[in-house]
Design an enzyme around this catalytic site. Structure first.
Site, PDB file in Angstrom:
ATOM      1  CG  ASN A  32      -2.039   1.021   1.069  1.00 32.22           C
ATOM      2  OD1 ASN A  32      -2.330   1.783   1.975  1.00 32.22           O
ATOM      3  ND2 ASN A  32      -2.653   1.081  -0.086  1.00 32.22           N
ATOM      4  CG  HIS A  37       6.084   2.863   1.528  1.00 32.76           C
ATOM      5  ND1 HIS A  37       4.738   3.121   1.564  1.00 32.76           N
ATOM      6  CD2 HIS A  37       6.347   2.109   2.619  1.00 32.76           C
ATOM      7  CE1 HIS A  37       4.203   2.569   2.629  1.00 32.76           C
ATOM      8  NE2 HIS A  37       5.152   1.950   3.298  1.00 32.76           N
TER       9      HIS A  37
END
Ligand code: PAF
Length: 282
Positions: A32, A37
């Site tokens: 997700n 990230h």
């Protein structure tokens, strides 16, 4: 980018890279993916030749009643995002690949003391699950360097300590917290919030900044500042978890002589439990 689902294929692919003398950078995730990230991927790229990311929603780090079943699984979108940032390999194993003897029979890694505070107190067993899976992923990927976000400051400290205590040959790097334009730390769990709650969520970072100002202007009334911050959060609509002014080296409560400080905070907002932190050099 090549997606791999088994440890055997991962080892075969990475041993070829290692044989060519390539430095391997690793970014473990639970998927997700958001910009935070992807910035970890950028950092991994800047300090290694081959970047491996993993997506594994690790059941061991979720407690009873937590969001394991509802945790968003968005593999196809995640693959596109990783590829767009130049990630070379994605390792996306199944539960059975990671825990072939079942979760109950799994050898576990426990980092004492630091795992029991703050998030560890609110989520018993959470850091045991994190240390165990990260240790296993290190064994599977055998990276030279691994990158973890500083948003999960306590997790980063647990992983650093585990790596040191188990003499694992992996360099651990922290990466700065990615925030939206209103200061909210990016998190997969922000997706649980309504538009109204998303606005309220920014108060968590505003509160941390307010405490930072007070500390920078010389206040040493730590307990009072913590209580004021908790009240500010409650007034905005949060429910308390913890808010603590800590010594950065070991996350113990800060004393008046400490200069390297981190304020760590977690609070519940609607269906989500949000965490954030701020580092201060006094
Ligand atoms: O921070 C996370 O996403 C997870 O805790 C990690 C490090 C990938 C382990 O499952």
């Amino acid at each position: 980018m090549i997606t791999i689902h088994t440890i055997a294929e991962l080892r075969a692919a990475l041993s070829k890279e290692r044989f060519k003398g390539k430095r391997i950078g690793f970014v473990p995730t639970m998927g997700n993916l958001h910009e935070g990230h992807l910035q970890l991927i950028d950092q991994a790229k800047s300090c290694s030749d081959i970047v491996v990311s993993s997506i594994f929603v690790n059941p061991l780090q979720f407690g009873a009643g937590e969001d394991l079943d509802n945790y968003p699984r968005t593999l196809i979108a995640d693959q596109e995002k990783l590829a767009s940032r130049g990630c070379n390999f994605l390792f996306a194993p199944t539960d059975a690949e990671v825990y072939p003897h079942g979760r109950e029979a799994q050898t576990q890694v426990e980092v004492p003391v630091i795992s029991d505070m703050y998030c560890g107190e609110s989520r018993p067993g959470h850091f045991r699950g994190v240390s165990t899976v990260v240790c296993k992923l290190f064994g599977m990927v055998q990276p030279d360097v691994a990158i973890f976000g500083e948003k999960d400051f306590q997790q980063l400290m647990v992983i650093r300590r585990m790596t040191e205590d188990l003499s694992l040959p992996v360099e651990i790097q922290g990466a700065p917290i990615a925030r939206n334009e209103h200061g909210l730390a990016l998190s997969s769990r922000n997706g649980y919030l309504s538009p109204e709650e998303l606005k309220t969520a920014t108060v968590l970072n505003q509160t941390l900044r307010k405490t930072r100002e007070a500390l920078l202007s010389g206040s040493k009334a730590f307990s009072e500042l913590e209580e004021q911050a908790q009240n500010m959060l409650e007034t905005a609509g949060f429910k308390r978890d913890y808010y603590k002014i800590c010594r950065r080296s070991d996350l113990q409560a800060a004393s008046e002589d400490d200069n390297a400080i981190v304020i760590v905070a977690a609070a519940y907002l609607g269906p989500a439990r949000l965490i954030d932190n701020i580092q201060i050099d006094l």
